[in-house]
Scaffold this motif. Structure first.
Motif, PDB file in Angstrom:
ATOM      1  N   ALA A 143      38.158  46.759  32.504  1.00 44.55           N
ATOM      2  CA  ALA A 143      39.239  46.196  32.971  1.00 44.55           C
ATOM      3  C   ALA A 143      39.815  47.632  34.065  1.00 44.55           C
ATOM      4  O   ALA A 143      40.594  47.338  34.930  1.00 44.55           O
ATOM      5  CB  ALA A 143      40.418  46.132  31.845  1.00 44.55           C
TER       6      ALA A 143
ATOM      7  N   GLY B 123      35.931  46.698  26.764  1.00 44.60           N
ATOM      8  CA  GLY B 123      36.740  45.842  27.467  1.00 44.60           C
ATOM      9  C   GLY B 123      37.722  46.721  28.325  1.00 44.60           C
ATOM     10  O   GLY B 123      37.955  46.625  29.573  1.00 44.60           O
TER      11      GLY B 123
ATOM     12  N   MET C 257      32.640  35.412  35.662  1.00 44.59           N
ATOM     13  CA  MET C 257      32.197  35.893  34.454  1.00 44.59           C
ATOM     14  C   MET C 257      31.848  34.514  33.880  1.00 44.59           C
ATOM     15  O   MET C 257      30.924  34.113  32.935  1.00 44.59           O
ATOM     16  CB  MET C 257      33.152  36.844  33.734  1.00 44.59           C
ATOM     17  CG  MET C 257      32.494  37.027  32.234  1.00 44.59           C
ATOM     18  SD  MET C 257      33.330  38.556  31.752  1.00 44.59           S
ATOM     19  CE  MET C 257      34.067  38.052  30.277  1.00 44.59           C
TER      20      MET C 257
ATOM     21  N   VAL D  28      28.623  40.360  43.174  1.00 43.92           N
ATOM     22  CA  VAL D  28      29.128  40.417  42.017  1.00 43.92           C
ATOM     23  C   VAL D  28      29.737  41.975  42.021  1.00 43.92           C
ATOM     24  O   VAL D  28      28.941  42.802  42.771  1.00 43.92           O
ATOM     25  CB  VAL D  28      28.364  40.110  40.549  1.00 43.92           C
ATOM     26  CG1 VAL D  28      28.286  38.737  40.536  1.00 43.92           C
ATOM     27  CG2 VAL D  28      27.245  41.233  40.564  1.00 43.92           C
ATOM     28  N   PRO D  29      31.027  42.297  41.458  1.00 41.02           N
ATOM     29  CA  PRO D  29      31.479  43.598  41.570  1.00 41.02           C
ATOM     30  C   PRO D  29      30.409  44.817  41.052  1.00 41.02           C
ATOM     31  O   PRO D  29      29.517  44.303  40.199  1.00 41.02           O
ATOM     32  CB  PRO D  29      32.624  43.613  40.729  1.00 41.02           C
ATOM     33  CG  PRO D  29      32.850  42.330  40.199  1.00 41.02           C
ATOM     34  CD  PRO D  29      31.732  41.586  40.320  1.00 41.02           C
TER      35      PRO D  29
ATOM     36  N   PHE E 252      30.647  46.740  38.507  1.00 41.24           N
ATOM     37  CA  PHE E 252      30.529  47.020  36.872  1.00 41.24           C
ATOM     38  C   PHE E 252      29.900  46.027  36.318  1.00 41.24           C
ATOM     39  O   PHE E 252      29.749  45.869  35.117  1.00 41.24           O
ATOM     40  CB  PHE E 252      31.792  47.219  36.443  1.00 41.24           C
ATOM     41  CG  PHE E 252      32.959  46.184  36.594  1.00 41.24           C
ATOM     42  CD1 PHE E 252      33.858  45.946  37.827  1.00 41.24           C
ATOM     43  CD2 PHE E 252      32.980  45.250  35.678  1.00 41.24           C
ATOM     44  CE1 PHE E 252      34.588  44.975  38.092  1.00 41.24           C
ATOM     45  CE2 PHE E 252      33.819  43.815  35.996  1.00 41.24           C
ATOM     46  CZ  PHE E 252      34.536  43.853  37.136  1.00 41.24           C
ATOM     47  N   VAL E 253      29.288  45.089  36.740  1.00 41.46           N
ATOM     48  CA  VAL E 253      28.257  43.886  36.500  1.00 41.46           C
ATOM     49  C   VAL E 253      27.160  44.128  36.872  1.00 41.46           C
ATOM     50  O   VAL E 253      26.604  44.411  38.078  1.00 41.46           O
ATOM     51  CB  VAL E 253      28.727  42.635  36.881  1.00 41.46           C
ATOM     52  CG1 VAL E 253      27.966  41.481  36.390  1.00 41.46           C
ATOM     53  CG2 VAL E 253      30.247  42.356  36.713  1.00 41.46           C
TER      54      VAL E 253
ATOM     55  N   CYS F 255      25.731  42.650  29.993  1.00 39.53           N
ATOM     56  CA  CYS F 255      25.997  42.864  31.569  1.00 39.53           C
ATOM     57  C   CYS F 255      26.930  43.759  32.010  1.00 39.53           C
ATOM     58  O   CYS F 255      26.920  44.219  33.294  1.00 39.53           O
ATOM     59  CB  CYS F 255      26.862  41.376  31.867  1.00 39.53           C
ATOM     60  SG  CYS F 255      25.874  39.783  31.711  1.00 39.53           S
TER      61      CYS F 255
ATOM     62  N   LEU G 219      22.744  37.307  25.234  1.00 37.69           N
ATOM     63  CA  LEU G 219      23.244  36.976  26.510  1.00 37.69           C
ATOM     64  C   LEU G 219      24.565  36.906  26.447  1.00 37.69           C
ATOM     65  O   LEU G 219      25.254  36.509  27.893  1.00 37.69           O
ATOM     66  CB  LEU G 219      22.468  35.539  26.865  1.00 37.69           C
ATOM     67  CG  LEU G 219      20.774  35.465  27.215  1.00 37.69           C
ATOM     68  CD1 LEU G 219      20.564  34.353  28.024  1.00 37.69           C
ATOM     69  CD2 LEU G 219      20.676  36.674  28.055  1.00 37.69           C
ATOM     70  N   LEU G 220      25.267  36.816  25.365  1.00 43.71           N
ATOM     71  CA  LEU G 220      26.923  36.743  25.476  1.00 43.71           C
ATOM     72  C   LEU G 220      27.437  38.091  25.211  1.00 43.71           C
ATOM     73  O   LEU G 220      28.613  38.312  25.383  1.00 43.71           O
ATOM     74  CB  LEU G 220      27.222  35.702  24.621  1.00 43.71           C
ATOM     75  CG  LEU G 220      26.805  34.393  24.671  1.00 43.71           C
ATOM     76  CD1 LEU G 220      27.665  33.252  23.564  1.00 43.71           C
ATOM     77  CD2 LEU G 220      27.198  33.754  26.045  1.00 43.71           C
TER      78      LEU G 220
ATOM     79  N   LEU H 241      28.425  33.131  32.014  1.00 40.46           N
ATOM     80  CA  LEU H 241      28.387  32.801  30.587  1.00 40.46           C
ATOM     81  C   LEU H 241      28.186  31.318  30.222  1.00 40.46           C
ATOM     82  O   LEU H 241      27.414  30.858  29.097  1.00 40.46           O
ATOM     83  CB  LEU H 241      29.677  33.143  29.608  1.00 40.46           C
ATOM     84  CG  LEU H 241      29.999  34.691  29.930  1.00 40.46           C
ATOM     85  CD1 LEU H 241      31.655  35.006  29.124  1.00 40.46           C
ATOM     86  CD2 LEU H 241      29.149  35.437  28.976  1.00 40.46           C
TER      87      LEU H 241
HETATM   88  C1  HEC Z   1      26.371  37.133  31.486  1.00 38.87           C
HETATM   89  C2  HEC Z   1      27.141  38.407  31.939  1.00 38.87           C
HETATM   90  C3  HEC Z   1      28.583  39.000  31.219  1.00 38.87           C
HETATM   91  C4  HEC Z   1      28.532  38.971  29.835  1.00 38.87           C
HETATM   92  C5  HEC Z   1      27.847  38.863  28.865  1.00 38.87           C
HETATM   93  C6  HEC Z   1      30.085  39.494  30.044  1.00 38.87           C
HETATM   94  N1  HEC Z   1      30.609  39.534  31.038  1.00 38.87           N
HETATM   95 FE1  HEC Z   1      32.349  40.496  31.726  1.00 38.87          FE
HETATM   96  N2  HEC Z   1      32.171  40.037  33.691  1.00 38.87           N
HETATM   97  C7  HEC Z   1      30.873  39.543  34.108  1.00 38.87           C
HETATM   98  C8  HEC Z   1      31.223  39.250  35.707  1.00 38.87           C
HETATM   99  C9  HEC Z   1      30.116  38.454  36.719  1.00 38.87           C
HETATM  100  C10 HEC Z   1      32.281  39.539  36.027  1.00 38.87           C
HETATM  101  C11 HEC Z   1      33.038  39.886  37.196  1.00 38.87           C
HETATM  102  C12 HEC Z   1      33.682  38.538  37.767  1.00 38.87           C
HETATM  103  C13 HEC Z   1      35.015  38.113  37.326  1.00 38.87           C
HETATM  104  O1  HEC Z   1      36.041  38.792  37.498  1.00 38.87           O
HETATM  105  O2  HEC Z   1      34.881  37.106  36.700  1.00 38.87           O
HETATM  106  C14 HEC Z   1      33.127  40.121  34.630  1.00 38.87           C
HETATM  107  C15 HEC Z   1      34.227  40.600  34.704  1.00 38.87           C
HETATM  108  C16 HEC Z   1      34.891  41.256  33.422  1.00 38.87           C
HETATM  109  C17 HEC Z   1      36.131  41.729  33.497  1.00 38.87           C
HETATM  110  C18 HEC Z   1      37.075  42.024  34.781  1.00 38.87           C
HETATM  111  C19 HEC Z   1      37.954  41.078  34.497  1.00 38.87           C
HETATM  112  C20 HEC Z   1      38.544  40.581  35.949  1.00 38.87           C
HETATM  113  O3  HEC Z   1      39.424  39.586  35.835  1.00 38.87           O
HETATM  114  O4  HEC Z   1      38.258  41.075  36.673  1.00 38.87           O
HETATM  115  C21 HEC Z   1      36.265  42.403  31.979  1.00 38.87           C
HETATM  116  C22 HEC Z   1      37.727  42.929  31.564  1.00 38.87           C
HETATM  117  C23 HEC Z   1      35.173  41.863  31.374  1.00 38.87           C
HETATM  118  N3  HEC Z   1      34.287  41.304  32.189  1.00 38.87           N
HETATM  119  C24 HEC Z   1      34.951  42.010  29.984  1.00 38.87           C
HETATM  120  C25 HEC Z   1      34.030  41.385  29.345  1.00 38.87           C
HETATM  121  C26 HEC Z   1      33.914  41.528  27.824  1.00 38.87           C
HETATM  122  C27 HEC Z   1      35.018  42.090  26.848  1.00 38.87           C
HETATM  123  C28 HEC Z   1      32.602  41.018  27.488  1.00 38.87           C
HETATM  124  C29 HEC Z   1      32.149  40.529  26.102  1.00 38.87           C
HETATM  125  C30 HEC Z   1      33.168  39.831  25.100  1.00 38.87           C
HETATM  126  C31 HEC Z   1      31.957  40.353  28.676  1.00 38.87           C
HETATM  127  N4  HEC Z   1      32.781  40.880  29.815  1.00 38.87           N
HETATM  128  C32 HEC Z   1      30.919  40.086  28.882  1.00 38.87           C
HETATM  129  C33 HEC Z   1      29.702  39.261  33.515  1.00 38.87           C
HETATM  130  C34 HEC Z   1      29.669  39.034  32.334  1.00 38.87           C
END
Ligand code: HEC
Ligand code: HEC
Ligand code: HEC
Ligand code: HEC
Ligand code: HEC
Length: 189
Positions: free
Chosen positions: A21, A17, A160, A121-122, A124-125, A187, A181-182, A164
């Motif tokens: 971030a 996380g 995101m 998408v950015p 880091f995804v 991702c 998938l979660l 999800l």
């Molecule tokens: C199915 C794909 C997927 C999964 C699973 C996923 N993410 Fe993401 N995440 C994304 C995408 C797409 C973005 C970029 C778009 C956005 O910022 O919402 C993102 C953005 C983020 C960001 C940046 C936040 C921001 O507002 O820019 C963080 C921190 C993050 N994810 C943490 C997590 C964590 C912790 C988990 C597990 C609990 C997780 N993600 C699971 C797809 C995923």
């Protein structure tokens, strides 16, 4: 408080996380340009509605979608392969419309068209088209009805929550797949 934060940090989920971030802060500014739902200005006003309406398949122009991560965009040569055959322009009966003159200029100069990304998408995804198409999804599920748009635009913000929401909805009766998938690491890695 500090102790709780430290124990969250030692948790792999906490670390991932924090890493995300951190990355998000740096890529966020650049990405912000693309998260809008309005169509950006493009070098050529390419009309999707017209081409889809003519029956040209999405995969003819975006063949990567069912084989690899990225769908890909057609080259100017692919466009021209079809356009140079349109007889009404070829025999000079009708003057080449302005947007097609631009296309011809790219072809003559052998210069790739710099399309502005719309669906993105950015960094880091990790998004990959192939498993989604293999699971039976259609382009329309994520990109909307392209037969109704001219210059491409997104029907929703690809964030995101959007990923999800569908991953949850499609795994109601498969807890094992749902966990995968979660999972953050599916991702973000
Ligand atoms: C199915 C794909 C997927 C999964 C699973 C996923 N993410 Fe993401 N995440 C994304 C995408 C797409 C973005 C970029 C778009 C956005 O910022 O919402 C993102 C953005 C983020 C960001 C940046 C936040 C921001 O507002 O820019 C963080 C921190 C993050 N994810 C943490 C997590 C964590 C912790 C988990 C597990 C609990 C997780 N993600 C699971 C797809 C995923
Ligand atoms: C399979 C054939 C085919 C391919 C491939 C194709 N087009 Fe077309 N396109 C057409 C036809 C047919 C029309 C309608 C022709 C007409 O009556 O002007 C058209 C119309 C257009 C128009 C509208 C012209 C106007 O009247 O203003 C533009 C712009 C255009 N195409 C650009 C492109 C670009 C850029 C590409 C490549 C990304 C492309 N086309 C690929 C067949 C094709
Ligand atoms: C004749 C070729 C052609 C056909 C057919 C076509 N597209 Fe496209 N598509 C393009 C071109 C060129 C662009 C880049 C210009 C733009 O973004 O408007 C593009 C852009 C896109 C984008 C945005 C890409 C990005 O860079 O973010 C999506 C999504 C898309 N198309 C989906 C589809 C779908 C779904 C179909 C079928 C219903 C389809 N396209 C049919 C040529 C085509
Ligand atoms: C599950 C949702 C989903 C489906 C289904 C889907 N896409 Fe995408 N598409 C995306 C996302 C998310 C991106 C942004 C990817 C990135 O930035 O790495 C994207 C990007 C694109 C792009 C521009 C970038 C690239 O990959 O070249 C095109 C073109 C595209 N999609 C076409 C299609 C076509 C054609 C289909 C159907 C065969 C399709 N997509 C099906 C979600 C989807
Ligand atoms: C419309 C529904 C839908 C949306 C939206 C969607 N997905 Fe998925 N995704 C699926 C389904 C269904 C699968 C399961 C495929 C399978 O059966 O293995 C999947 C699988 C995946 C996988 C695992 C692929 C593998 O190798 O097994 C990743 C990674 C993924 N999606 C990322 C994303 C990201 C990132 C986004 C958002 C940018 C997203 N997805 C949006 C439906 C969706």
């Amino acid at each position: 408080m500090v102790k709780r934060f430290m124990s969250w940090l030692s948790d792999p989920l906490g670390r991932i996380g924090l890493l995300i971030a951190f990355l998000a802060v740096f890529s966020g500014a650049a990405f912000g340009l693309y998260t809008t739902q309005t169509a950006p200005p493009q070098p050529i006003q390419f009309p999707h509605n017209l081409h889809v309406g003519l029956g040209v398949q999405c995969l003819y122009c975006h063949p990567g979608a069912y084989r690899q991560a990225s769908a890909g965009l057609p080259t100017e040569t692919k466009c021209w392969g079809c356009h140079q055959q349109l007889s009404k322009y070829a025999d000079g009966t009708v003057a080449l419309p302005a947007e097609l003159q631009k296309l011809k200029a790219y072809v003559d100069a052998n210069k790739p068209i710099q399309w502005v990304p719309v669906a993105q998408v950015p960094d880091f995804v990790h998004f990959n088209h192939r498993p989604h198409i293999a699971a039976g999804l259609n382009c329309e599920n994520c990109h909307g009805d392209m037969s109704k748009v001219t210059v491409a635009e997104n029907p929703q913000v690809m964030n995101m929550g959007w990923c999800l929401e569908c991953h949850r909805a499609r795994t109601v009766d498969n807890p094992e797949k749902r966990n995968k998938l979660l999972d953050c690491g599916t991702c973000h890695y």
